[in-house]
Design an enzyme around this catalytic site. Structure first.
Site, short mmCIF file in Angstrom:
data_model
loop_
_atom_site.label_atom_id
_atom_site.label_comp_id
_atom_site.label_asym_id
_atom_site.label_seq_id
_atom_site.Cartn_x
_atom_site.Cartn_y
_atom_site.Cartn_z
N LEU A 5 60.59 76.02 41.11
CA LEU A 5 60.13 75.44 39.84
C LEU A 5 59.14 74.31 40.09
CD1 LEU A 5 63.62 75.39 38.07
CD2 LEU A 5 61.84 77.13 37.92
N PRO A 6 58.42 73.87 39.03
CA PRO A 6 57.35 72.90 39.25
C PRO A 6 57.82 71.53 39.79
CG PRO A 6 57.05 73.99 37.14
CD PRO A 6 58.39 74.42 37.66
N THR A 26 59.26 71.71 45.35
CA THR A 26 59.00 70.39 45.94
C THR A 26 59.35 69.35 44.89
OG1 THR A 26 57.20 71.26 47.28
CG2 THR A 26 57.27 68.88 46.97
N LYS A 32 59.21 67.13 53.94
CA LYS A 32 58.08 67.78 53.28
C LYS A 32 57.05 66.74 52.82
CE LYS A 32 55.74 70.51 50.34
NZ LYS A 32 54.80 71.53 50.68
N LYS A 78 50.52 65.30 43.26
CA LYS A 78 51.95 65.27 42.91
C LYS A 78 52.79 64.89 44.14
CE LYS A 78 55.73 68.39 42.56
NZ LYS A 78 56.19 69.76 42.69
P1 NAD Z 1 53.77 77.47 39.22
O1 NAD Z 1 53.52 76.47 38.15
O2 NAD Z 1 52.76 78.52 39.51
O3 NAD Z 1 55.17 78.22 38.95
C1 NAD Z 1 56.31 77.63 38.40
C2 NAD Z 1 57.01 78.70 37.57
O4 NAD Z 1 58.26 78.18 37.11
C3 NAD Z 1 56.23 79.12 36.32
O5 NAD Z 1 56.05 80.53 36.32
C4 NAD Z 1 57.11 78.64 35.16
O6 NAD Z 1 57.03 79.48 34.03
C5 NAD Z 1 58.48 78.69 35.79
N1 NAD Z 1 59.48 77.85 35.15
C6 NAD Z 1 59.41 76.54 34.81
N2 NAD Z 1 60.58 76.14 34.28
C7 NAD Z 1 61.41 77.22 34.29
C8 NAD Z 1 62.76 77.44 33.87
N3 NAD Z 1 63.50 76.48 33.34
N4 NAD Z 1 63.27 78.67 34.04
C9 NAD Z 1 62.55 79.68 34.58
N5 NAD Z 1 61.27 79.53 34.99
C10 NAD Z 1 60.71 78.31 34.84
O7 NAD Z 1 54.07 76.59 40.54
P2 NAD Z 1 53.98 77.08 42.07
O8 NAD Z 1 52.61 76.89 42.58
O9 NAD Z 1 54.65 78.40 42.20
O10 NAD Z 1 54.87 75.94 42.78
C11 NAD Z 1 56.29 75.91 42.66
C12 NAD Z 1 56.80 74.78 43.53
O11 NAD Z 1 56.36 74.97 44.88
C13 NAD Z 1 56.27 73.39 43.11
O12 NAD Z 1 57.31 72.45 43.25
C14 NAD Z 1 55.13 73.14 44.10
O13 NAD Z 1 54.93 71.74 44.33
C15 NAD Z 1 55.66 73.81 45.35
N6 NAD Z 1 54.63 74.28 46.29
C16 NAD Z 1 53.50 74.88 45.86
C17 NAD Z 1 52.54 75.29 46.78
C18 NAD Z 1 51.28 75.98 46.33
O14 NAD Z 1 50.34 76.11 47.14
N7 NAD Z 1 51.19 76.44 45.09
C19 NAD Z 1 52.73 75.07 48.15
C20 NAD Z 1 53.92 74.47 48.57
C21 NAD Z 1 54.87 74.07 47.63
#
Ligand code: NAD
Length: 296
Positions: free
Chosen positions: A65-66, A96, A171, A246
């Site tokens: 999740l975000p 994260t 991390k 973030k």
């Molecule tokens: P994203 O915004 O693409 O995806 C998050 C998903 O969570 C969305 O599809 C949203 O609809 C869903 N969501 C939110 N609340 C919800 C709930 N209560 N129930 C069900 N679904 C829910 O984000 P992302 O890029 O996939 O990143 C996710 C995590 O990974 C974050 O914490 C980010 O910091 C971390 N991360 C991202 C990357 C990257 O390159 N994108 C790399 C390393 C870590």
């Protein structure tokens, strides 16, 4: 093969869930966005209408999740999954988030006899698709051993950083260092270019000298130097400035709470926050080069 609920199918979670399916696990998925669920179902996952239904009767729950509030909302404050899931379900949160949020949820889980680890990832969307992520796990050794085979279906390097929250601490330490290295690298290349050097020649010199670092090796921030780097593709793809900002915010909060001095990390946080505020939030984080070179 395990029965797994996967919650949060965004840029990272979507391909991670698909890799669990490919590894032969029975994966039930849920996301607030129906299209994200449909995409995973097209790859062999089973759809669920809610997190509660998805989580019932599973060996593992994986969440991606975000931010902290979403994770605390899912497990405690809002949906309250911890009051619903079976005692022998093991929870893996790969989002994260703040270390104290991870500890809070793990402690609440432990009170109910449920094992939980924080397992944030490094490796970006490319690593999520390829199944080569690094997982940095915080939790007991027993829980680590239970989740390791599941994480191996989505990643290549699985680290045990320490107890609950340790994965999140490691991390943000790594990403703070990455931000500092990237900002420093762009500053050095910018100065060299403004003093008449070819960025590729300078990069080669520094990569083979004492300034060598990951950005110079595989992720050169100057356009045209490295064909495969986001810099050579208009800073598209890669790791977004908004996400780096973030993570630097999480590092800063952690430093304040633990009374640590992070002068370089604070500087990097301000640089990336300014860069995001100037309309670059969705670009790759190596676009910080634009602050130190006339690129537009
Ligand atoms: P994203 O915004 O693409 O995806 C998050 C998903 O969570 C969305 O599809 C949203 O609809 C869903 N969501 C939110 N609340 C919800 C709930 N209560 N129930 C069900 N679904 C829910 O984000 P992302 O890029 O996939 O990143 C996710 C995590 O990974 C974050 O914490 C980010 O910091 C971390 N991360 C991202 C990357 C990257 O390159 N994108 C790399 C390393 C870590």
């Amino acid at each position: 093969m395990a029965k797994i609920a996967f919650i949060g199918l965004g840029n990272m979670g979507g391909p991670m869930a698909v890799n669990l399916v490919k590894a032969g696990h029975e994966v039930t998925v849920f996301d607030l966005v129906p299209a994200a669920v449909a995409a995973a179902v097209a790859e062999g996952a089973q759809a669920s209408d809610s997190a509660e239904v998805a989580a019932k009767g599973k060996d593992f729950i994986v969440s991606m999740l975000p931010a902290s509030q979403h994770v605390e909302g899912l497990y405690i404050d809002g949906t309250g999954l911890l009051d619903i899931v079976d005692k022998n379900t093991v929870i893996i949160d790969s989002s994260t988030i703040a270390a104290e949020s991870a500890r809070r949820v793990a402690e609440e889980a432990a009170k109910r006899g449920i094992k939980m680890v924080d397992a944030p990832v490094s490796g970006g969307v490319g690593g999520a698709v390829a199944g080569t992520l690094s997982f940095i796990v915080g939790g007991t050794t027993e829980a680590f051993e239970l989740v390791k085979p599941i994480l191996e279906a989505m990643g290549k390097n699985i680290f045990h950083a320490g107890d609950s929250g340790a994965g999140q601490v490691a991390k943000v330490c790594n990403n703070m260092l990455l931000a500092i290295l990237m900002a420093g690298t762009t500053e050095a290349i910018g100065m060299g270019v403004k003093n008449g050097l070819d960025p590729a020649v300078l990069s080669d010199i520094m990569a083979k000298s004492s300034g060598n670092n990951w950005a110079l090796q595989v992720y050169n921030p100057y356009p045209g130097v490295m064909e495969t780097a986001p810099a050579s593709n208009g800073y598209q793809g890669g790791f977004m400035v908004d996400l780096m900002a973030k993570d630097l915010g999480l590092a800063f909060d952690s430093a304040v709470k633990s009374r640590c001095s992070i002068p370089m990390g604070s500087m990097a946080r301000n640089l990336f926050a300014m860069h995001a505020a100037n309309g670059n939030g969705s670009l790759d984080f190596s676009s910080i080069q634009k602050m130190f070179a006339d690129l537009d």
